[in-house]
Design an enzyme around this catalytic site. Structure first.
Site, PDB file in Angstrom:
ATOM      1  N   ASP A 142      44.387  42.376  38.524  1.00  0.00           N
ATOM      2  CA  ASP A 142      43.986  42.055  39.893  1.00  0.00           C
ATOM      3  C   ASP A 142      43.047  40.856  39.802  1.00  0.00           C
ATOM      4  O   ASP A 142      42.573  40.512  38.719  1.00  0.00           O
ATOM      5  CB  ASP A 142      43.259  43.257  40.525  1.00  0.00           C
ATOM      6  CG  ASP A 142      42.742  42.939  41.923  1.00  0.00           C
ATOM      7  OD1 ASP A 142      43.510  42.375  42.723  1.00  0.00           O
ATOM      8  OD2 ASP A 142      41.566  43.224  42.221  1.00  0.00           O
ATOM      9  N   SER A 143      42.765  40.259  40.951  1.00  0.00           N
ATOM     10  CA  SER A 143      41.806  39.156  40.962  1.00  0.00           C
ATOM     11  C   SER A 143      40.408  39.649  40.581  1.00  0.00           C
ATOM     12  O   SER A 143      39.541  38.846  40.279  1.00  0.00           O
ATOM     13  CB  SER A 143      41.779  38.533  42.353  1.00  0.00           C
ATOM     14  OG  SER A 143      41.512  39.534  43.325  1.00  0.00           O
ATOM     15  N   CYS A 181      47.318  43.177  42.844  1.00  0.00           N
ATOM     16  CA  CYS A 181      46.654  42.344  43.844  1.00  0.00           C
ATOM     17  C   CYS A 181      47.699  41.938  44.881  1.00  0.00           C
ATOM     18  O   CYS A 181      48.770  41.438  44.519  1.00  0.00           O
ATOM     19  CB  CYS A 181      46.091  41.114  43.141  1.00  0.00           C
ATOM     20  SG  CYS A 181      45.480  39.833  44.236  1.00  0.00           S
ATOM     21  N   GLU A 193      32.746  44.386  48.648  1.00  0.00           N
ATOM     22  CA  GLU A 193      32.066  44.005  47.401  1.00  0.00           C
ATOM     23  C   GLU A 193      30.565  44.290  47.496  1.00  0.00           C
ATOM     24  O   GLU A 193      29.918  44.640  46.520  1.00  0.00           O
ATOM     25  CB  GLU A 193      32.273  42.507  47.119  1.00  0.00           C
ATOM     26  CG  GLU A 193      33.704  42.138  46.817  1.00  0.00           C
ATOM     27  CD  GLU A 193      34.043  42.190  45.336  1.00  0.00           C
ATOM     28  OE1 GLU A 193      33.134  42.073  44.514  1.00  0.00           O
ATOM     29  OE2 GLU A 193      35.230  42.375  45.010  1.00  0.00           O
ATOM     30  N   CYS A 237      45.637  44.967  51.261  1.00  0.00           N
ATOM     31  CA  CYS A 237      44.673  44.322  50.359  1.00  0.00           C
ATOM     32  C   CYS A 237      44.013  45.418  49.543  1.00  0.00           C
ATOM     33  O   CYS A 237      43.712  46.502  50.070  1.00  0.00           O
ATOM     34  CB  CYS A 237      43.626  43.559  51.171  1.00  0.00           C
ATOM     35  SG  CYS A 237      42.264  42.925  50.168  1.00  0.00           S
ATOM     36  N   HIS A 253      41.110  45.913  48.514  1.00  0.00           N
ATOM     37  CA  HIS A 253      39.766  46.359  48.903  1.00  0.00           C
ATOM     38  C   HIS A 253      39.752  47.269  50.130  1.00  0.00           C
ATOM     39  O   HIS A 253      38.811  48.013  50.339  1.00  0.00           O
ATOM     40  CB  HIS A 253      38.888  45.143  49.215  1.00  0.00           C
ATOM     41  CG  HIS A 253      38.447  44.387  48.004  1.00  0.00           C
ATOM     42  ND1 HIS A 253      39.335  43.826  47.127  1.00  0.00           N
ATOM     43  CD2 HIS A 253      37.213  44.118  47.520  1.00  0.00           C
ATOM     44  CE1 HIS A 253      38.651  43.223  46.165  1.00  0.00           C
ATOM     45  NE2 HIS A 253      37.361  43.382  46.384  1.00  0.00           N
TER      46      HIS A 253
HETATM   47  N1  DGL Z   1      42.860  41.537  45.337  1.00  0.00           N
HETATM   48  C1  DGL Z   1      42.967  40.724  46.532  1.00  0.00           C
HETATM   49  C2  DGL Z   1      44.184  41.221  47.347  1.00  0.00           C
HETATM   50  O1  DGL Z   1      44.584  42.358  47.276  1.00  0.00           O
HETATM   51  C3  DGL Z   1      41.717  40.756  47.384  1.00  0.00           C
HETATM   52  C4  DGL Z   1      40.563  40.002  46.785  1.00  0.00           C
HETATM   53  C5  DGL Z   1      40.880  38.529  46.611  1.00  0.00           C
HETATM   54  O2  DGL Z   1      40.929  37.785  47.611  1.00  0.00           O
HETATM   55  O3  DGL Z   1      41.066  38.120  45.479  1.00  0.00           O
HETATM   56  O4  DGL Z   1      44.740  40.447  48.077  1.00  0.00           O
END
Ligand code: DGL
Length: 280
Positions: A17-18, A80, A159, A191, A193
């Site tokens: 993931d990011s 992600c 976050e 997403c 999060h």
């Molecule tokens: N992991 C990203 C997503 O699910 C969210 C956080 C980001 O913008 O990197 O799109």
């Protein structure tokens, strides 16, 4: 081109993931696959992906993939939504192990859930601009009406740990009112999060009944099916719980641990910092 000829059921499953958000997907995977071992990469040096161009996200995704492939994995999960939206097809064409993203499972979940065929999809700017969810949904069920909204403030709120109370509730009302007014009966949290905001969204819009769906559970289900159909399910191997998941990040391991505990709902003991070259 990246290659892996490893097709061994005893290898780990790679997840990237990011940053931290993919832990919501990992939590579901852990539950559904108690016999499996995982290696998780959070690209915390380059987060967020959600505001970046498709080309940049593809380069980042390729770098994460390369790192995990070199760890020897049997399956790659792009946990992600933004990376799944922009980079899944490219990565699929470049490696020789199965790859699963989170968009298709999430899209299938809303199709199953909606009764009035009016669904809302929320995600990062990248995910929403890519129209990835619309493409999958329309391919399967043309008659579904889709209403989308990018919610860029949700990621920093999560976050920061601001997932409940007045501020996230106000932000949720601002972003979601227009799509809720369209009469949706299902809302997809597109997403990583957003599952942490599920309760706040429910409380904020308690006057309407909306089914809230996230990709994590559906992705884990798809992974189980794929491992079974490819005969890649691990068996007869003794799992040492503490060693079951290896965590790597490209920046700030201590912060990852601290916030990550909230996502995974358990303590992350050890996180290793690594540097990964950006691949073109
Ligand atoms: N992991 C990203 C997503 O699910 C969210 C956080 C980001 O913008 O990197 O799109």
């Amino acid at each position: 081109m990246l290659y892996s000829n490893l097709n061994n059921e005893n290898l780990k499953i790679g997840v990237f993931d990011s940053g931290i958000g993919g832990l919501t997907v990992l939590a579901e995977l852990k539950k559904k696959l108690p016999e499996e071992e995982f290696v998780y990469l959070g690209d915390t040096a380059r987060v967020p992906y959600g505001t970046r161009s498709p080309e940049t996200v593809i380069r980042y995704a390729r770098s994460c993939t390369n790192f995990l492939i070199n760890k020897g994995i049997k399956l790659l999960i792009i946990a992600c939504n933004t990376a799944s939206s922009y980079a899944l097809d490219t990565i699929k064409g470049e490696i020789q192990i199965p790859v699963i993203g989170v968009v298709e499972p999430g899209a299938k979940a809303v199709i199953k859930k909606t009764k009035n065929k009016r669904v809302g999809i929320i995600g990062t700017e990248g995910t929403i601009n890519s129209q990835s969810y619309e493409k999958v949904i329309k391919n399967i069920a043309k008659d579904i009406n889709i209403f989308t909204m990018a919610c860029p403030l949700f990621v920093p709120l999560v976050e920061e740990g601001w997932t409940e109370g007045e501020i996230p509730s106000m932000v949720a009302r601002k972003y979601l009112t227009p799509i809720i007014e369209e009469g949706i009966d299902t809302l997809l949290l597109g997403c990583t999060h957003y599952p942490l905001l599920k309760r706040t969204i429910q409380v904020t819009f308690s006057e309407v009944y909306i089914e809230i769906v996230d990709s994590a559970e559906e992705t884990a289900r798809e992974v189980v099916n794929l491992l079974q159909s490819c005969k890649l399910m691990r068996k007869d191997i003794k799992i040492i719980e503490e060693k079951r998941i290896k965590y790597f990040v490209t920046d700030a391991p201590e912060k990852f641990k601290k916030i990550g505990n909230r996502f995974l709902k358990e303590n992350i003991e050890h996180v290793e910092w690594i540097d990964i070259p950006i691949m073109l």
